[in-house]
Design an enzyme around this catalytic site. Structure first.
Site, PDB file in Angstrom:
ATOM      1  N   SER A  64      -3.819   4.492  -2.423  1.00 56.74           N
ATOM      2  CA  SER A  64      -5.281   4.498  -2.481  1.00 56.74           C
ATOM      3  C   SER A  64      -5.822   5.900  -2.715  1.00 56.74           C
ATOM      4  O   SER A  64      -5.232   6.896  -2.250  1.00 56.74           O
ATOM      5  CB  SER A  64      -5.818   3.977  -1.147  1.00 56.74           C
ATOM      6  OG  SER A  64      -7.203   4.182  -1.066  1.00 56.74           O
ATOM      7  N   TYR A 123      -6.896   4.654   7.867  1.00 56.74           N
ATOM      8  CA  TYR A 123      -6.403   3.885   6.714  1.00 56.74           C
ATOM      9  C   TYR A 123      -5.764   4.831   5.687  1.00 56.74           C
ATOM     10  O   TYR A 123      -4.624   4.629   5.247  1.00 56.74           O
ATOM     11  CB  TYR A 123      -7.559   3.107   6.074  1.00 56.74           C
ATOM     12  CG  TYR A 123      -7.211   2.546   4.711  1.00 56.74           C
ATOM     13  CD1 TYR A 123      -6.336   1.481   4.582  1.00 56.74           C
ATOM     14  CD2 TYR A 123      -7.739   3.127   3.550  1.00 56.74           C
ATOM     15  CE1 TYR A 123      -5.989   0.984   3.321  1.00 56.74           C
ATOM     16  CE2 TYR A 123      -7.400   2.642   2.287  1.00 56.74           C
ATOM     17  CZ  TYR A 123      -6.526   1.575   2.186  1.00 56.74           C
ATOM     18  OH  TYR A 123      -6.186   1.104   0.942  1.00 56.74           O
ATOM     19  N   LYS A 145      -1.719   5.330   4.291  1.00 56.09           N
ATOM     20  CA  LYS A 145      -1.286   5.273   2.887  1.00 56.09           C
ATOM     21  C   LYS A 145      -0.499   6.532   2.531  1.00 56.09           C
ATOM     22  O   LYS A 145       0.528   6.469   1.850  1.00 56.09           O
ATOM     23  CB  LYS A 145      -2.492   5.096   1.959  1.00 56.09           C
ATOM     24  CG  LYS A 145      -3.098   3.705   2.034  1.00 56.09           C
ATOM     25  CD  LYS A 145      -2.118   2.660   1.514  1.00 56.09           C
ATOM     26  CE  LYS A 145      -2.557   1.245   1.741  1.00 56.09           C
ATOM     27  NZ  LYS A 145      -1.578   0.245   1.321  1.00 56.09           N
TER      28      LYS A 145
END
Ligand code: UDP
Length: 350
Positions: free
Chosen positions: A122, A149, A153
């Protein structure tokens, strides 16, 4: 991968939004997508182009059995948690699924000699953006995730890169910018529960299926004061996964690649585009900034072109909005499962 043979690709999270579009692209490329999904947020109805194995990425036995049963040659790993807001409340869950899930997958791939991986990463790894406020972001821009988050990643990328160096796994991490749109067939599209993304919310507002949109912030340092994002059609994104599988990379290579268009669209431009496509203005109000939103996230897509031979073909904003609108008006209209579920509950979630 070997063109012509019906090689099997394990698609974890293949019942979700991007996973289902990628499964369709793999099928069209002559490969067998074996979807491995626990259906916690994906939809059974979205699995149409190969078998579904119901399983969790942390379950090494089930993963190994799925790889053996279909003689899997490569893995595309989508399965994971994606809601940035929830990641701040439950970082433990995000590390458990997005990082420990990758550990589990890498261990099983190594045991079974599966040597090729494409990982769903991402633009969140870049946090607030690139070097300058409005500059396109190259892959070597500073990594400073602004949420748990994004941390998960980036951590998963590091672990995959180390595994490539350790024993010869070959992997590509695709750093998605803003995935949007839907397959023009109408068979699959975007459905998140809860929905937090701009385009589906703007469409719902225009169609009277949702509350008026709130535009988050008008005082950013951007041309019209609203945030700039790089919207990429989900079918272009799916094609990038196929290109990443096909790329001629040396054994042991790890490459992180941006997937975006290189062009930013502002929230105000998106609102206008949705109004044009819907034939009526999007009811909206102007609200404060949403915590943590960077002013501009636009990809430098040069590496994707160079390394994967990939460039977007259907990511113009009007095309994205038209495809998304068709799906939102009539989700699943091309699927044969029409009416099988509630409007926003039909396939597909990520
Ligand atoms: N946005 C907005 N109103 C909404 C949802 C999103 O103004 O109800 C804005 C958000 O601030 C961001 C852009 O739309 O600038 C895209 O947000 P989205 O959540 O779709 O994707 P993100 O860029 O956060 O991954």
């Amino acid at each position: 991968m070997n063109r012509g043979s019906k090689a099997a690709v394990l698609v974890t999270g293949g019942a979700g939004y991007i996973g289902a579009h990628t499964a369709k692209a793999l099928h069209e490329r002559g490969l067998l997508p074996v979807v491995y999904d626990n259906l916690s947020s994906g939809f059974r109805d979205a699995v149409r182009w190969g078998p579904l194995v119901h399983g969790d990425v942390r379950d090494r036995v089930a993963l190994g059995e799925a790889m053996a049963a279909y003689d899997v040659a490569a893995v595309i790993h989508f399965a994971g948690l994606i809601e940035v807001g929830r990641s701040t409340a439950r970082p433990d869950l995000f590390w458990e699924i997005n990082v420990a899930g990758v550990t589990s997958l890498l261990t099983v791939m190594r045991e079974r000699g599966v040597g090729r991986l494409v990982f769903s990463s991402s633009a969140a790894v870049y946090g607030q953006g690139g070097r300058g406020p409005l500059e396109a972001i190259p892959e070597d821009a500073p990594k400073a995730p602004a949420s748990p988050y994004g941390d998960t990643k980036l951590a998963a990328e590091w672990m995959i890169a180390a595994q490539c160096r350790a024993y010869g796994l070959t992997a590509v991490a695709l750093r998605y910018f803003n995935a949007a749109g839907a397959d023009p067939s109408g068979a699959i599209g975007e459905a998140h529960e809860p929905e937090t993304h701009l385009i589906p919310l703007a469409i719902a507002a225009a169609l009277g299926d949702g509350p008026p949109l709130t535009v988050f912030g008008q005082d950013f340092d951007t041309p019209d004061g609203t945030c700039l994002r790089d919207y990429i059609h989900v079918n272009d994104l799916a094609a990038a996964h196929v290109a990443a599988l096909d790329a001629d990379l040396p054994r042991g290579a790890f490459e992180a690649v941006n997937v975006g268009t290189g062009r930013g669209s502002s929230v105000a431009e998106v609102v206008k585009a949705v109004g044009r496509a819907a034939g009526r203005p999007v009811p909206h109000s102007l609200g404060p900034r949403r915590a943590g939103d960077p002013p501009s996230l636009v990809a430098d897509p040069a590496k994707a072109r160079r390394l994967l031979g990939w460039s977007p073909t259907c990511s113009g904003l009007d095309r994205i909005v038209a495809d998304a609108l068709r799906w939102e008006r009539d989700p699943g209209y091309g699927s044969g499962v029409r009416g099988s579920a509630g409007r926003r509950k039909s396939p597909v979630a990520a």
